[in-house]
Design a protein around this motif. Structure first.
Motif, PDB file in Angstrom:
ATOM      1  N   ASN A   1      80.379   6.824  58.105  1.00 41.27           N
ATOM      2  CA  ASN A   1      80.741   7.510  59.344  1.00 41.27           C
ATOM      3  C   ASN A   1      79.501   7.636  60.226  1.00 41.27           C
ATOM      4  O   ASN A   1      78.720   8.587  60.112  1.00 41.27           O
TER       5      ASN A   1
ATOM      6  N   ARG B   1      79.265   8.403  63.235  1.00 34.81           N
ATOM      7  CA  ARG B   1      79.294   9.568  64.127  1.00 34.81           C
ATOM      8  C   ARG B   1      78.614  10.779  63.518  1.00 34.81           C
ATOM      9  O   ARG B   1      78.305  11.742  64.220  1.00 34.81           O
ATOM     10  N   GLN B   2      78.373  10.740  62.195  1.00 37.57           N
ATOM     11  CA  GLN B   2      77.663  11.850  61.559  1.00 37.57           C
ATOM     12  C   GLN B   2      76.255  12.012  62.096  1.00 37.57           C
ATOM     13  O   GLN B   2      75.692  13.104  62.051  1.00 37.57           O
TER      14      GLN B   2
ATOM     15  N   ASN C   1      75.117  12.029  65.104  1.00 31.93           N
ATOM     16  CA  ASN C   1      75.046  12.996  66.205  1.00 31.93           C
ATOM     17  C   ASN C   1      75.151  14.430  65.706  1.00 31.93           C
ATOM     18  O   ASN C   1      74.422  15.315  66.160  1.00 31.93           O
TER      19      ASN C   1
END
Length: 504
Positions: free
Chosen positions: A360, A362-363, A365
């Protein structure tokens, strides 16, 4: 008691939840076993033990235990290097370590691992799973290491296209499997939200392969599940005296425990029921792994995917977990012929899809919100696992976490300011003066002009270590050669060291 349980409607909720979890667990148990280099029955046995036994004594009532993708990489390497006979004793010893840790009430300490390291561990595992299962997706044999799998992928693809190795039909089966899962996740009707995408993909793809007679490799499940049981021998148990196998058992115990207890913490955030008893959960996992080791099955952990499905299906008690293990046992005993129709590439497609979701990006950020160093720990842990192995990568991530903590805890503000007395300069130290700050403190002392009386203020100094003490003492001894003088309350300065020693 049973009448009250039924009258409250809890049994109906647990029954539905158990069926949902069973449908999620069935393909994953077989797929993870294949990814581990073991027969599918080994994964089914672990799922049954995790449901029936561990579910009954677990400290986290709604957490589901079974074979986990996170340990597939470790199992694959162990089996490749030492053979299948070594797996049972190693898992058994890992279980004993977990039992002792749980009885010693150290379960909560496993939560000390930085979330960035855990996130990096899961991402690294996801990348390794994708790297190996892309080969299985083409009915080819994966390599031992992640980088080797990526390097060999173009050649394996060309072999499949030319027909020299692998199969384009198997690749098509795997791609269709992933497409069905992705489409179901995006377009699933609310009324059918309880139907797992993995199960739907297995049913559709298996039926299609059977109908058209597509020539791909199928799952090999014995007619009698008990035939897959492999009890450890005295020779295999004696092999545990090898330091490498002892390290492997300790690694299994550490990784499985950390993944289990962090998963339990995540499950607690999903519901308002009973909270996890971490020491009891760790002990229960140890009992489960001891049994799996005795049966020659895969190691187990608490797994977040099946646990989340359990909570989302509305399960209320541990009965849902126990029943799901019972469904696995009944299905494996009565319908093995049905499982033997399943294409291996279909299960590989499920694991590739799962592995991609574990990575993932997006982790980064969300982790960066706690500082860029946290995001860096995540990235370094992930890359280290892919480049080396799981244990080395986790240890590197853990070491980076400690280094970041050391840097943060040793923040020191060094200021040179004017003093009311002519020819006097005030040196203010605010924070912790450790060896990491010796260069900064030395540069500041070098800026003190000749013929200056330097007064050191330590009221806001939390701690000073030997390196900084010696730096200040050396500067004070050499100060007269430049016409300087160091004025400091050495007793107050040393109390900063003694106070820390007493606190420890």
């Amino acid at each position: 008691m049973i009448r009250g349980y039924v009258s409250q409607g809890l049994f109906g909720r647990d029954l539905l939840g158990s069926i949902v979890v069973f449908l999620v667990a069935l393909p994953l148990c077989m797929g993870i076993a294949i990814a581990s280099g073991m027969p599918p029955a080994a994964g089914l046995i672990t799922g049954i033990v995790g449901g029936v036994v561990v579910g009954a004594i677990a400290g986290s009532p709604l957490q589901v235990s079974g074979p986990a993708a996170g340990l597939a990489v470790l199992v694959f390497e162990l089996v490749r290097e030492y053979g299948v006979a070594a797996l049972g004793p190693v898992v058994l010893l890992a279980g004993l370590i977990q039992v002792l840790a749980g009885l010693g009430r150290v379960g909560v300490w496993f939560r000390m691992v930085s979330p960035a390291v855990v996130a990096g561990m899961l991402s690294g595992i996801g990348i390794l799973i994708v790297a190996s299962q892309l080969h299985v997706l083409m009915d080819a044999i994966p390599k031992a290491r992640g980088l080797e799998n990526f390097a060999a992928l173009p050649g394996a693809t060309m072999d499949a296209i030319s027909g020299e190795g692998g199969s384009m039909a198997a690749l098509a089966v795997g791609v269709v499997t992933m497409a069905i899962m992705l489409g179901w996740d995006k377009l699933r009707p609310q009324s059918l939200r309880f139907v797992p995408g993995a199960l739907l993909a297995v049913v559709v793809v298996t039926a299609t392969v059977q109908w058209f007679g597509v020539g791909v490799k199928k799952v090999d499940v014995p007619s009698n599940l008990f035939a897959a049981v492999s009890l450890p021998t005295w020779d295999s148990l004696a092999a545990l005296s090898q330091p490498s196998l002892l390290v492997a058992a300790l690694t299994f115990a550490l990784i499985a425990s950390a993944e289990t207890l962090l998963s339990a913490a995540a499950v607690d955030r999903m519901h308002n029921g009973a909270r996890t008893q971490y020491d009891r959960e760790l002990t229960a996992q140890g009992v489960g792994n001891v049994l799996c080791g005795m049966l020659g099955a895969l190691p187990m952990t608490g797994v977040i995917v099946r646990s989340a499905a359990n909570v989302q299906a509305g399960s209320a008690t541990r009965m849902a977990t126990i029943l799901h293990g019972g469904w696995l046992l009944v299905f494996a005993m009565l319908l093995p012929w049905l499982m033997r129709m399943t294409p291996i590439a279909c299960l590989a497609g499920i694991l590739v899809y799962t592995g991609i979701k574990m990575v993932n990006i997006r982790q980064i950020n969300s982790l960066a919100a706690y500082g860029r160093g946290t995001a860096l720990i995540y990235l370094v842990t992930t890359l280290a696992i892919v480049a080396t192995d799981l244990l080395t990568g986790v240890l590197i991530g853990f070491a980076m976490s400690l280094l970041r903590l050391a840097v943060q805890s040793s923040r020191l503000q060094v200021d040179l300011g004017k003093h009311d007395e002519p020819g006097t300069v005030l040196l203010q130290l605010d924070g912790s003066a450790t060896f990491l700050k010796v260069p900064a403190l030395a540069r500041t002392l070098e800026r003190v002009p000749p013929n200056t009386r330097l007064m050191l203020e330590v009221d806001r100094l939390n701690h000073v270590d030997q390196a900084c003490l010696e730096l200040l003492a050396d500067w004070g001894r050499n100060a007269p050669t430049r016409g300087c003088e160091l004025v400091v309350d050495w007793n107050a300065l040393h109390r900063r060291v003694e106070g820390l020693r007493k606190a420890a």
